[in-house]
Design a protein around this motif. Structure first.
Motif, PDB file in Angstrom:
ATOM      1  N   GLU A  94      -3.502 -12.008  -2.996  1.00  0.00           N
ATOM      2  CA  GLU A  94      -3.060 -13.395  -2.835  1.00  0.00           C
ATOM      3  C   GLU A  94      -1.549 -13.526  -2.994  1.00  0.00           C
ATOM      4  O   GLU A  94      -0.932 -14.398  -2.377  1.00  0.00           O
ATOM      5  CB  GLU A  94      -3.762 -14.265  -3.881  1.00  0.00           C
ATOM      6  CG  GLU A  94      -3.365 -15.710  -3.868  1.00  0.00           C
ATOM      7  CD  GLU A  94      -4.011 -16.495  -4.987  1.00  0.00           C
ATOM      8  OE1 GLU A  94      -3.689 -17.700  -5.069  1.00  0.00           O
ATOM      9  OE2 GLU A  94      -4.792 -15.945  -5.774  1.00  0.00           O
ATOM     10  N   HIS A  95      -0.945 -12.636  -3.769  1.00  0.00           N
ATOM     11  CA  HIS A  95       0.480 -12.769  -4.089  1.00  0.00           C
ATOM     12  C   HIS A  95       1.377 -11.702  -3.470  1.00  0.00           C
ATOM     13  O   HIS A  95       2.563 -11.671  -3.785  1.00  0.00           O
ATOM     14  CB  HIS A  95       0.663 -12.791  -5.607  1.00  0.00           C
ATOM     15  CG  HIS A  95       0.027 -13.990  -6.237  1.00  0.00           C
ATOM     16  ND1 HIS A  95       0.559 -15.254  -6.129  1.00  0.00           N
ATOM     17  CD2 HIS A  95      -1.116 -14.120  -6.947  1.00  0.00           C
ATOM     18  CE1 HIS A  95      -0.219 -16.110  -6.758  1.00  0.00           C
ATOM     19  NE2 HIS A  95      -1.244 -15.453  -7.265  1.00  0.00           N
ATOM     20  N   VAL A  96       0.828 -10.844  -2.603  1.00  0.00           N
ATOM     21  CA  VAL A  96       1.690  -9.836  -1.979  1.00  0.00           C
ATOM     22  C   VAL A  96       2.697 -10.527  -1.066  1.00  0.00           C
ATOM     23  O   VAL A  96       2.431 -11.592  -0.510  1.00  0.00           O
ATOM     24  CB  VAL A  96       0.889  -8.760  -1.194  1.00  0.00           C
ATOM     25  CG1 VAL A  96       0.019  -7.938  -2.119  1.00  0.00           C
ATOM     26  CG2 VAL A  96       0.091  -9.378  -0.072  1.00  0.00           C
ATOM     27  N   LYS A  97       3.827  -9.885  -0.923  1.00  0.00           N
ATOM     28  CA  LYS A  97       4.908 -10.447  -0.098  1.00  0.00           C
ATOM     29  C   LYS A  97       5.003  -9.788   1.272  1.00  0.00           C
ATOM     30  O   LYS A  97       5.652 -10.310   2.176  1.00  0.00           O
ATOM     31  CB  LYS A  97       6.255 -10.300  -0.814  1.00  0.00           C
ATOM     32  CG  LYS A  97       6.295 -10.953  -2.177  1.00  0.00           C
ATOM     33  CD  LYS A  97       6.238 -12.454  -2.072  1.00  0.00           C
ATOM     34  CE  LYS A  97       6.384 -13.071  -3.445  1.00  0.00           C
ATOM     35  NZ  LYS A  97       5.578 -14.233  -3.652  1.00  0.00           N
ATOM     36  N   THR A  98       4.381  -8.610   1.421  1.00  0.00           N
ATOM     37  CA  THR A  98       4.391  -7.907   2.706  1.00  0.00           C
ATOM     38  C   THR A  98       3.011  -7.310   2.965  1.00  0.00           C
ATOM     39  O   THR A  98       2.249  -7.036   2.032  1.00  0.00           O
ATOM     40  CB  THR A  98       5.416  -6.748   2.733  1.00  0.00           C
ATOM     41  OG1 THR A  98       4.996  -5.740   1.811  1.00  0.00           O
ATOM     42  CG2 THR A  98       6.821  -7.237   2.375  1.00  0.00           C
ATOM     43  N   ILE A  99       2.706  -7.084   4.213  1.00  0.00           N
ATOM     44  CA  ILE A  99       1.440  -6.452   4.585  1.00  0.00           C
ATOM     45  C   ILE A  99       1.392  -5.022   4.049  1.00  0.00           C
ATOM     46  O   ILE A  99       0.342  -4.559   3.595  1.00  0.00           O
ATOM     47  CB  ILE A  99       1.238  -6.489   6.118  1.00  0.00           C
ATOM     48  CG1 ILE A  99       0.982  -7.926   6.583  1.00  0.00           C
ATOM     49  CG2 ILE A  99       0.110  -5.572   6.556  1.00  0.00           C
ATOM     50  CD1 ILE A  99      -0.313  -8.553   6.103  1.00  0.00           C
ATOM     51  N   ASP A 100       2.517  -4.329   4.075  1.00  0.00           N
ATOM     52  CA  ASP A 100       2.546  -2.955   3.564  1.00  0.00           C
ATOM     53  C   ASP A 100       2.169  -2.895   2.088  1.00  0.00           C
ATOM     54  O   ASP A 100       1.560  -1.930   1.632  1.00  0.00           O
ATOM     55  CB  ASP A 100       3.923  -2.335   3.780  1.00  0.00           C
ATOM     56  CG  ASP A 100       4.186  -2.027   5.248  1.00  0.00           C
ATOM     57  OD1 ASP A 100       3.194  -1.832   5.992  1.00  0.00           O
ATOM     58  OD2 ASP A 100       5.360  -1.994   5.653  1.00  0.00           O
ATOM     59  N   GLU A 101       2.505  -3.921   1.358  1.00  0.00           N
ATOM     60  CA  GLU A 101       2.145  -4.014  -0.056  1.00  0.00           C
ATOM     61  C   GLU A 101       0.625  -4.156  -0.223  1.00  0.00           C
ATOM     62  O   GLU A 101       0.048  -3.709  -1.216  1.00  0.00           O
ATOM     63  CB  GLU A 101       2.833  -5.259  -0.630  1.00  0.00           C
ATOM     64  CG  GLU A 101       3.245  -5.189  -2.062  1.00  0.00           C
ATOM     65  CD  GLU A 101       3.912  -6.492  -2.495  1.00  0.00           C
ATOM     66  OE1 GLU A 101       3.657  -6.879  -3.639  1.00  0.00           O
ATOM     67  OE2 GLU A 101       4.672  -7.100  -1.703  1.00  0.00           O
ATOM     68  N   ALA A 102      -0.014  -4.789   0.749  1.00  0.00           N
ATOM     69  CA  ALA A 102      -1.454  -5.052   0.677  1.00  0.00           C
ATOM     70  C   ALA A 102      -2.305  -3.853   1.084  1.00  0.00           C
ATOM     71  O   ALA A 102      -3.425  -3.690   0.597  1.00  0.00           O
ATOM     72  CB  ALA A 102      -1.806  -6.237   1.571  1.00  0.00           C
ATOM     73  N   LYS A 103      -1.803  -3.018   1.968  1.00  0.00           N
ATOM     74  CA  LYS A 103      -2.613  -1.932   2.544  1.00  0.00           C
ATOM     75  C   LYS A 103      -3.281  -1.021   1.522  1.00  0.00           C
ATOM     76  O   LYS A 103      -4.462  -0.712   1.666  1.00  0.00           O
ATOM     77  CB  LYS A 103      -1.779  -1.127   3.538  1.00  0.00           C
ATOM     78  CG  LYS A 103      -1.524  -1.891   4.823  1.00  0.00           C
ATOM     79  CD  LYS A 103      -0.690  -1.102   5.805  1.00  0.00           C
ATOM     80  CE  LYS A 103      -0.442  -1.916   7.062  1.00  0.00           C
ATOM     81  NZ  LYS A 103       0.405  -1.224   8.027  1.00  0.00           N
ATOM     82  N   PRO A 104      -2.603  -0.577   0.450  1.00  0.00           N
ATOM     83  CA  PRO A 104      -3.274   0.306  -0.512  1.00  0.00           C
ATOM     84  C   PRO A 104      -4.433  -0.369  -1.264  1.00  0.00           C
ATOM     85  O   PRO A 104      -5.340   0.310  -1.715  1.00  0.00           O
ATOM     86  CB  PRO A 104      -2.175   0.692  -1.507  1.00  0.00           C
ATOM     87  CG  PRO A 104      -0.891   0.283  -0.906  1.00  0.00           C
ATOM     88  CD  PRO A 104      -1.189  -0.744   0.126  1.00  0.00           C
ATOM     89  N   LYS A 105      -4.407  -1.681  -1.369  1.00  0.00           N
ATOM     90  CA  LYS A 105      -5.458  -2.402  -2.088  1.00  0.00           C
ATOM     91  C   LYS A 105      -6.661  -2.721  -1.205  1.00  0.00           C
ATOM     92  O   LYS A 105      -7.729  -3.067  -1.703  1.00  0.00           O
ATOM     93  CB  LYS A 105      -4.913  -3.725  -2.654  1.00  0.00           C
ATOM     94  CG  LYS A 105      -3.961  -3.547  -3.785  1.00  0.00           C
ATOM     95  CD  LYS A 105      -4.706  -3.095  -5.022  1.00  0.00           C
ATOM     96  CE  LYS A 105      -3.783  -3.074  -6.215  1.00  0.00           C
ATOM     97  NZ  LYS A 105      -4.467  -2.670  -7.427  1.00  0.00           N
ATOM     98  N   LEU A 106      -6.499  -2.597   0.086  1.00  0.00           N
ATOM     99  CA  LEU A 106      -7.560  -3.004   0.999  1.00  0.00           C
ATOM    100  C   LEU A 106      -8.809  -2.132   0.871  1.00  0.00           C
ATOM    101  O   LEU A 106      -9.924  -2.648   0.850  1.00  0.00           O
ATOM    102  CB  LEU A 106      -7.034  -2.993   2.429  1.00  0.00           C
ATOM    103  CG  LEU A 106      -7.735  -3.923   3.389  1.00  0.00           C
ATOM    104  CD1 LEU A 106      -7.750  -5.343   2.874  1.00  0.00           C
ATOM    105  CD2 LEU A 106      -7.069  -3.876   4.746  1.00  0.00           C
ATOM    106  N   GLU A 107      -8.630  -0.821   0.763  1.00  0.00           N
ATOM    107  CA  GLU A 107      -9.794   0.068   0.661  1.00  0.00           C
ATOM    108  C   GLU A 107     -10.624  -0.216  -0.596  1.00  0.00           C
ATOM    109  O   GLU A 107     -11.855  -0.362  -0.487  1.00  0.00           O
ATOM    110  CB  GLU A 107      -9.380   1.536   0.699  1.00  0.00           C
ATOM    111  CG  GLU A 107     -10.585   2.459   0.698  1.00  0.00           C
ATOM    112  CD  GLU A 107     -10.205   3.919   0.783  1.00  0.00           C
ATOM    113  OE1 GLU A 107     -11.133   4.746   0.704  1.00  0.00           O
ATOM    114  OE2 GLU A 107      -9.012   4.243   0.928  1.00  0.00           O
ATOM    115  N   PRO A 108     -10.012  -0.334  -1.781  1.00  0.00           N
ATOM    116  CA  PRO A 108     -10.831  -0.664  -2.955  1.00  0.00           C
ATOM    117  C   PRO A 108     -11.551  -2.008  -2.815  1.00  0.00           C
ATOM    118  O   PRO A 108     -12.687  -2.144  -3.250  1.00  0.00           O
ATOM    119  CB  PRO A 108      -9.832  -0.712  -4.112  1.00  0.00           C
ATOM    120  CG  PRO A 108      -8.614  -0.024  -3.638  1.00  0.00           C
ATOM    121  CD  PRO A 108      -8.623  -0.063  -2.156  1.00  0.00           C
ATOM    122  N   VAL A 109     -10.908  -2.977  -2.179  1.00  0.00           N
ATOM    123  CA  VAL A 109     -11.546  -4.277  -1.976  1.00  0.00           C
ATOM    124  C   VAL A 109     -12.771  -4.133  -1.085  1.00  0.00           C
ATOM    125  O   VAL A 109     -13.831  -4.699  -1.367  1.00  0.00           O
ATOM    126  CB  VAL A 109     -10.535  -5.304  -1.393  1.00  0.00           C
ATOM    127  CG1 VAL A 109     -11.240  -6.542  -0.866  1.00  0.00           C
ATOM    128  CG2 VAL A 109      -9.509  -5.678  -2.442  1.00  0.00           C
TER     129      VAL A 109
END
Length: 128
Positions: A94-109
């Motif tokens: 919810e608080h990431v500032k870039t898509i690249d910041e989000a990518k590592p968290k996507l798999e665990p989600v």
């Protein structure tokens, strides 16, 4: 276990008139509780899980606004199920500032969402 008097206190006399007296007050109370739980789990399977999977599309489309917004929305729905680890991951997204910041968290989600879906289907089967 609730007796008939306690059930009348909780429900009120008007509601109690509509009880099918073929079941005990305890069984009636359980059926109402199970019905509510069944609805919450069905909503999770039909709306929340697909919503979580939709986060992948937001990342693929490089749409940070949708990612942030949907992560926020899904957190609220998951609070009813006590999915704290998944809620924590969504709070991060919810608080990431870039898509690249989000990518590592996507798999665990996605892994947590799959586990939640399986658990919901199992519980739904047990309630039926």
């Amino acid at each position: 276990m609730l007796d008939g008097v306690r059930l009348m206190e909780i429900m009120g006399n008007d509601e109690l008139k509509h009880i099918n007296y073929a079941v005990s007050p305890e069984e009636y109370s359980w059926k109402r509780c199970a019905g509510g739980l069944r609805k919450v789990i069905q909503i999770c399977i039909m709306d929340t899980i697909p919503g979580i999977r939709g986060l992948e599309n937001a990342v693929e489309d490089n749409n940070l606004t949708v990612l942030n917004h949907d992560s926020h929305r899904l957190k609220g729905a998951l609070m009813y199920l006590g999915c704290n680890k998944l809620i924590d991951e969504l709070l991060y997204l919810e608080h990431v500032k870039t898509i690249d910041e989000a990518k590592p968290k996507l798999e665990p989600v996605m892994l947590l969402a799959s586990a939640l879906e399986q658990e919901c289907k199992y519980i739904l089967g047990e309630l039926s």
